[in-house]
Scaffold this motif. Sequence first.
Motif, mmCIF file in Angstrom:
data_model
loop_
_atom_site.group_PDB
_atom_site.id
_atom_site.type_symbol
_atom_site.label_atom_id
_atom_site.label_comp_id
_atom_site.label_asym_id
_atom_site.label_seq_id
_atom_site.Cartn_x
_atom_site.Cartn_y
_atom_site.Cartn_z
ATOM 1 N N VAL A 1 0.862 -1.192 0.000
ATOM 2 C CA VAL A 1 0.000 0.000 0.000
ATOM 3 C C VAL A 1 0.890 1.231 0.000
ATOM 4 C CG1 VAL A 1 -1.724 1.302 1.325
ATOM 5 C CG2 VAL A 1 -1.798 -1.205 1.334
ATOM 6 N N THR A 2 0.607 2.182 -0.889
ATOM 7 C CA THR A 2 1.275 3.489 -0.764
ATOM 8 C C THR A 2 0.217 4.559 -0.625
ATOM 9 O OG1 THR A 2 1.384 4.283 -3.060
ATOM 10 C CG2 THR A 2 3.087 2.712 -2.386
ATOM 11 N N THR A 3 0.592 5.640 0.063
ATOM 12 C CA THR A 3 -0.343 6.751 0.293
ATOM 13 C C THR A 3 0.499 7.987 0.629
ATOM 14 O OG1 THR A 3 -2.426 7.276 1.450
ATOM 15 C CG2 THR A 3 -0.669 6.350 2.798
ATOM 16 N N PRO A 4 -0.037 9.181 0.391
ATOM 17 C CA PRO A 4 0.747 10.371 0.739
ATOM 18 C C PRO A 4 1.038 10.432 2.241
ATOM 19 C CG PRO A 4 -1.119 10.969 -0.654
ATOM 20 C CD PRO A 4 -1.316 9.533 -0.260
ATOM 21 N N ASN A 5 2.179 11.005 2.567
ATOM 22 C CA ASN A 5 2.507 11.283 3.969
ATOM 23 C C ASN A 5 2.131 12.739 4.246
ATOM 24 O OD1 ASN A 5 3.696 11.886 6.411
ATOM 25 N ND2 ASN A 5 5.782 11.946 5.567
ATOM 26 N N ALA A 6 1.047 12.939 4.986
ATOM 27 C CA ALA A 6 0.559 14.303 5.226
ATOM 28 C C ALA A 6 1.550 15.145 6.026
ATOM 29 C CB ALA A 6 -0.786 14.246 5.958
ATOM 30 N N ASP A 7 2.437 14.491 6.786
ATOM 31 C CA ASP A 7 3.445 15.244 7.552
ATOM 32 C C ASP A 7 4.332 16.069 6.609
ATOM 33 O OD1 ASP A 7 2.572 13.959 9.867
ATOM 34 O OD2 ASP A 7 4.099 12.388 9.739
ATOM 35 N N TYR A 8 4.482 15.569 5.373
ATOM 36 C CA TYR A 8 5.397 16.183 4.413
ATOM 37 C C TYR A 8 4.774 17.391 3.715
ATOM 38 C CZ TYR A 8 9.262 15.999 0.984
ATOM 39 O OH TYR A 8 10.372 16.280 0.223
ATOM 40 N N TRP B 1 -3.035 10.868 5.627
ATOM 41 C CA TRP B 1 -2.543 10.513 6.949
ATOM 42 C C TRP B 1 -1.066 10.862 7.101
ATOM 43 C CZ3 TRP B 1 -4.771 4.847 6.797
ATOM 44 C CH2 TRP B 1 -6.130 4.888 7.161
ATOM 45 N N GLY B 2 -0.724 11.308 8.307
ATOM 46 C CA GLY B 2 0.682 11.435 8.671
ATOM 47 C C GLY B 2 1.223 10.049 9.012
ATOM 48 N N ARG B 3 2.515 10.014 9.357
ATOM 49 C CA ARG B 3 3.160 8.700 9.573
ATOM 50 C C ARG B 3 2.583 7.948 10.769
ATOM 51 N NH1 ARG B 3 8.727 11.495 9.803
ATOM 52 N NH2 ARG B 3 7.234 13.061 10.502
ATOM 53 N N ALA B 4 2.258 8.673 11.838
ATOM 54 C CA ALA B 4 1.762 7.979 13.033
ATOM 55 C C ALA B 4 0.396 7.347 12.748
ATOM 56 C CB ALA B 4 1.659 8.956 14.199
ATOM 57 N N ARG B 5 -0.451 8.084 12.031
ATOM 58 C CA ARG B 5 -1.807 7.572 11.743
ATOM 59 C C ARG B 5 -1.741 6.374 10.799
ATOM 60 N NH1 ARG B 5 -5.516 5.299 11.686
ATOM 61 N NH2 ARG B 5 -7.724 5.816 11.347
ATOM 62 N N PHE B 6 -0.877 6.461 9.785
ATOM 63 C CA PHE B 6 -0.736 5.346 8.834
ATOM 64 C C PHE B 6 -0.178 4.117 9.555
ATOM 65 C CE2 PHE B 6 1.686 3.324 5.175
ATOM 66 C CZ PHE B 6 0.555 2.816 4.543
ATOM 67 N N ALA B 7 0.794 4.355 10.433
ATOM 68 C CA ALA B 7 1.392 3.232 11.174
ATOM 69 C C ALA B 7 0.334 2.575 12.068
ATOM 70 C CB ALA B 7 2.569 3.718 12.005
ATOM 71 N N ARG B 8 -0.529 3.398 12.662
ATOM 72 C CA ARG B 8 -1.566 2.840 13.542
ATOM 73 C C ARG B 8 -2.535 1.970 12.727
ATOM 74 N NH1 ARG B 8 -3.087 7.461 15.831
ATOM 75 N NH2 ARG B 8 -5.261 7.617 15.195
ATOM 76 N N TRP B 9 -2.953 2.480 11.573
ATOM 77 C CA TRP B 9 -3.867 1.711 10.712
ATOM 78 C C TRP B 9 -3.187 0.414 10.250
ATOM 79 C CZ3 TRP B 9 -3.312 0.452 5.407
ATOM 80 C CH2 TRP B 9 -4.428 -0.171 4.852
ATOM 81 N N ALA B 10 -1.953 0.535 9.772
ATOM 82 C CA ALA B 10 -1.270 -0.627 9.183
ATOM 83 C C ALA B 10 -0.982 -1.695 10.240
ATOM 84 C CB ALA B 10 0.027 -0.172 8.508
ATOM 85 N N VAL C 1 9.131 6.764 0.789
ATOM 86 C CA VAL C 1 9.554 6.820 -0.613
ATOM 87 C C VAL C 1 9.725 8.285 -0.994
ATOM 88 C CG1 VAL C 1 9.000 6.215 -2.998
ATOM 89 C CG2 VAL C 1 8.204 4.745 -1.122
ATOM 90 N N GLY C 2 10.850 8.594 -1.638
ATOM 91 C CA GLY C 2 11.133 9.977 -2.025
ATOM 92 C C GLY C 2 12.109 10.589 -1.034
ATOM 93 N N PRO C 3 12.525 11.824 -1.314
ATOM 94 C CA PRO C 3 13.538 12.456 -0.471
ATOM 95 C C PRO C 3 13.100 12.534 0.981
ATOM 96 C CG PRO C 3 12.490 14.061 -1.951
ATOM 97 C CD PRO C 3 12.024 12.703 -2.381
ATOM 98 N N ALA C 4 13.963 12.072 1.897
ATOM 99 C CA ALA C 4 13.578 12.020 3.318
ATOM 100 C C ALA C 4 13.998 13.305 4.027
ATOM 101 C CB ALA C 4 14.222 10.815 3.977
ATOM 102 N N GLY D 1 9.793 13.371 7.284
ATOM 103 C CA GLY D 1 9.811 12.088 6.582
ATOM 104 C C GLY D 1 9.830 12.273 5.071
ATOM 105 N N SER D 2 9.322 11.269 4.349
ATOM 106 C CA SER D 2 9.327 11.271 2.880
ATOM 107 C C SER D 2 7.930 11.595 2.359
ATOM 108 C CB SER D 2 9.742 9.890 2.368
ATOM 109 O OG SER D 2 11.059 9.613 2.761
#
Length: 218
Positions: free
Chosen positions: A143-150, A170-179, A195-198, A203-204
Amino acid sequence: MAHPGGEPALLLRGHGSETSALHEERLGAVVQALRETGAAAVVDLGCGSGSLLLRLAGDAQFERITGVDTSAVALETARSRLAEAGSEGRVTLAHGSLTDLPPAIDGFDAATLVETIEHIDPGTLSQVERALFGALRPRAVVVTTPNADYNVLYGMVPGERRHADHRFEWGRARFARWATGVAERHGYTVDLRGVGPADALHGSPTQLALFRRAEELA
Ligand SMILES: C[S@@+](CC[C@H](N)C(=O)[O-])C[C@H]1O[C@@H](n2cnc3c(N)ncnc32)[C@H](O)[C@@H]1O
């Protein structure tokens, strides 16, 4: 779709090639994750105009490839692109929804959802989860999705989304919680990647989850 996983702030500034470069990197990361799983049969859910399908069709590891999308227009574009590349015979295209998967979608080693979950009403995500991880149960899911933190690095204001059709980001924490919740509920492990420049703080731009059925790894 013109801007899969679109990064509109970049596009508005005329940096369209950067956006396209990110999508290329994202597709490369998905193929790399699939390679790690050894999957030979792959279904791309929300395949759009077939960018991932084209890559898979050019790779001998992938013997059975199917793309599913709700958009007849996107499927037609995918069909033309595959035909142009001489790969039409390698790929099956099916009209259908993640929330109501066609019965023919069975027996795949892996499923991919590239920049697709954020297009789904969050109220139906649990339905998708049950159909995919509970019933279909492929060995691997990417699964890929945008990182809202970025998004702040795109000059976006809090709450702004990269694309008008995104139902959530979703930001990273929310995506991690779901996953991790999905993995625990259905007997999968999950590996989270950027994925992409970190950026050190944000994050990326894209986040990727590689789910693998736990019993396969035991
Ligand atoms: C941003 S595009 C991504 C396309 C492709 N995965 C890619 O990365 O190039 C999102 C795709 O999801 C599809 N989509 C949206 N809701 C869907 C659903 N419920 N079931 C299947 N596909 C869906 C859209 O039609 C669109 O083609």
